[in-house]
Motif scaffolding. Structure first.
Motif, PDB file in Angstrom:
ATOM      1  N   ILE A 282       0.830  -1.193   0.000  1.00 14.43           N
ATOM      2  CA  ILE A 282       0.000   0.000   0.000  1.00 14.43           C
ATOM      3  C   ILE A 282       0.874   1.257   0.000  1.00 14.43           C
TER       4      ILE A 282
ATOM      5  N   GLN B 285      -3.609   5.855  -0.957  1.00  7.84           N
ATOM      6  CA  GLN B 285      -4.200   4.529  -1.111  1.00  7.84           C
ATOM      7  C   GLN B 285      -5.348   4.526  -2.112  1.00  7.84           C
TER       8      GLN B 285
ATOM      9  N   ASN C 176      -4.218   2.511  -4.783  1.00  5.81           N
ATOM     10  CA  ASN C 176      -4.409   1.082  -4.518  1.00  5.81           C
ATOM     11  C   ASN C 176      -5.823   0.639  -4.878  1.00  5.81           C
TER      12      ASN C 176
END
Length: 503
Positions: A358, A401, A404
């Protein structure tokens, strides 16, 4: 559906999951095989129904526009929509919208054409009863019936070709293992092969027994290991379905099995084919023609997975656009205060315990970063920069993130992914909390149910991490798109009112 209480004892199983289990050679070989991404049968059926209905309605309206009038008559629109809806209902009553039916020619086309004929018989009867024959074009009705019938045949043949192609590629088969052995498992395997061979790929059995009661090969299926090995096997390769082949009388053994299997992100079924008890048909679901009891389902699957994917991607893209000035300003501030990279990368456990990397904004001095999070960040921690304290308290450090999420590794909402060596009261999380790995049955998220209830930041006691896990399990068991939306809306409120534990 039967549910295991999330607070039951799972510590022994959790400890096993953290180890690299030694799978048998045949299990290793199967786990190492390449696999195709699967397609969801309910999603395929839903799309097929929608496409067929749109095709039928478009034909009816197109013929009306070209032959009857170029002006929209709401009576015709009502007839078209009503006939299309009635046709779809009849297609489903005739069970033509099922994956096994799509593989046939005569069965699905014959039933579909019969249903389409009934629609027009009903339409003709309605026109007669309401004395509307002077207002409805016979040419339009006959043309729609004829072109609709031809289109249904062509559509169904095309659909059959696609389904057969996906079946050959293994994209419609459910990768299945059986828990149990002996004669019960043998009869189950034979029953599955005779009725669901195209939809089920049987890979083997897991059984704790030895010797004659559990031979190495049962009805051509190899024994892959003990039940405890199934968790590692499911982590190495995709497993869609676990069928427990045990009599209901073996209640204690069944419960022990379920305690070990409950943490896996798979559908779990208890075979009922050998049971002497007979329940109502609604008590069973079926694998092919084999009756089974539903024990546990993957928390998010089929259309829910599609909706979750759309939610994640749309929110991530929107957030990146809206928050890009904040992210740029944060990157500049980090660079100005201390040398080193803007981003910090950290390995964490993702869905089904898979390792993911991450992204975060770096909040510590470069030479003091702790990739494994072996030491928790505390108040006034000297490793944290001044910018780092602010972005950690406001959770701005989590914004990268969003990338991600776009990569498919995280969701917007879900259990927060924890660092591999994170500890509470000097005890690793998975050793401190019973049922810890059950939180990995869904994809982890940037924010979650635990975070909006104040369980974020430092976890210096076992009680704090237990509260996090309990909230995560509640989220998994009660997931809905509305719950995700509620958590998303409440996250900024929580950041402003519950940031005392974030350092």
């Amino acid at each position: 559906m039967f549910r295991i209480d999330p607070k039951q004892a799972f510590a022994a199983h959790a400890a096993r999951q953290t180890q690299t289990a030694g799978l048998s050679p045949i299990a290793e070989e199967i786990a190492g095989r390449p696999i195709e991404a699967t397609l969801s049968a309910p999603v395929i059926v839903g799309i097929a129904q929608a496409v067929e209905a749109l095709m039928i309605a478009a034909l009816g309206y197109g013929i009306y526009q070209s032959y009857v009038s170029d002006q929209t008559d709401m009576a015709y629109v009502a007839m078209i929509l009503g006939a299309t809806l009635f046709a779809n209902i009849l297609f489903n009553v005739a069970q033509t919208h099922r994956i096994p039916a799509y593989r046939t020619v005569v069965l699905q086309i014959g039933r579909a054409l019969a249903a389409w004929s009934i629609v027009f018989i009903a339409l003709a009867v309605a026109v007669f009863l309401f004395k509307a024959s002077d207002y409805v074009s016979r040419v339009w009705a006959l043309a729609w019936f004829g072109t609709g019938a031809v289109s249904i045949v062509l559509f169904r043949l095309s659909l059959r070709g696609m389904v057969l192609h996906w079946t050959r590629e293994g994209r419609l088969t459910r990768r299945t293992v059986i828990v149990g052995g002996g004669q019960d498992a043998a009869s189950l395997i034979e029953a599955i092969r005779s009725s669901a061979n195209s939809d089920i790929a049987l890979y083997g059995l897991f059984d704790d027994r030895e010797g004659d009661r559990s031979p190495d090969v049962v009805a051509g299926c190899p024994k892959l290991g003990k039940v405890a090995d199934l968790a590692e096997f499911a982590r190495r390769t995709r497993v869609d379905l676990v069928i427990v082949s045990m009599p209901l009388s073996a209640e204690k053994r069944v419960l022990e099995m379920l305690k070990q299997l409950w943490v896996l992100p798979v559908d779990i079924r208890l075979s009922a084919h050998m049971s002497q008890l007979r329940f109502t048909s609604r008590a069973y679901s079926h694998v092919g023609e084999v009756p089974v009891f539903d024990i546990a389902d993957r928390p998010i699957s089929d259309w829910n997975l599609v909706f979750k994917w759309l939610f994640d991607k749309s929110v991530a893209i929107g957030a990146l656009v809206l928050l890009s000035p904040v992210m740029v300003a944060t990157a500049i501030a980090i660079k100005l205060e201390s040398p080193g990279p803007v981003f910090f990368r950290q390995k964490r456990h993702g869905f089904n315990n898979e390792l993911i990397e991450i992204f975060k904004f770096r909040s510590m001095y470069t030479d003091r970063t702790d990739a494994g999070a072996a030491r928790l960040v505390t108040r006034d921690d000297p490793r944290v920069t001044r910018v780092g304290r602010f972005i950690r308290k406001t959770s701005i450090d989590e914004l990268p993130q969003l990338f991600n999420v776009l990569k498919g590794e995280l969701s917007i909402v879900g259990p927060r992914p924890h660092a591999l060596q994170a500890k509470a009261d000097n005890i690793l999380y998975y050793e401190a909390v019973e049922g810890y790995f059950a939180r990995h049955r869904v994809k982890p998220g940037i924010t979650g149910w635990a975070q909006i209830h104040g369980w974020r930041g430092e976890t210096d006691t076992v009680e704090k991490i237990m509260q996090r896990v309990n909230h995560d399990l509640y989220y998994i068991e009660n997931w809905s798109l509305l719950l995700d939306l509620q958590i998303l809306v409440m996250t900024p409120v929580s950041l402003l009112s519950r940031s005392e534990n974030a350092y």
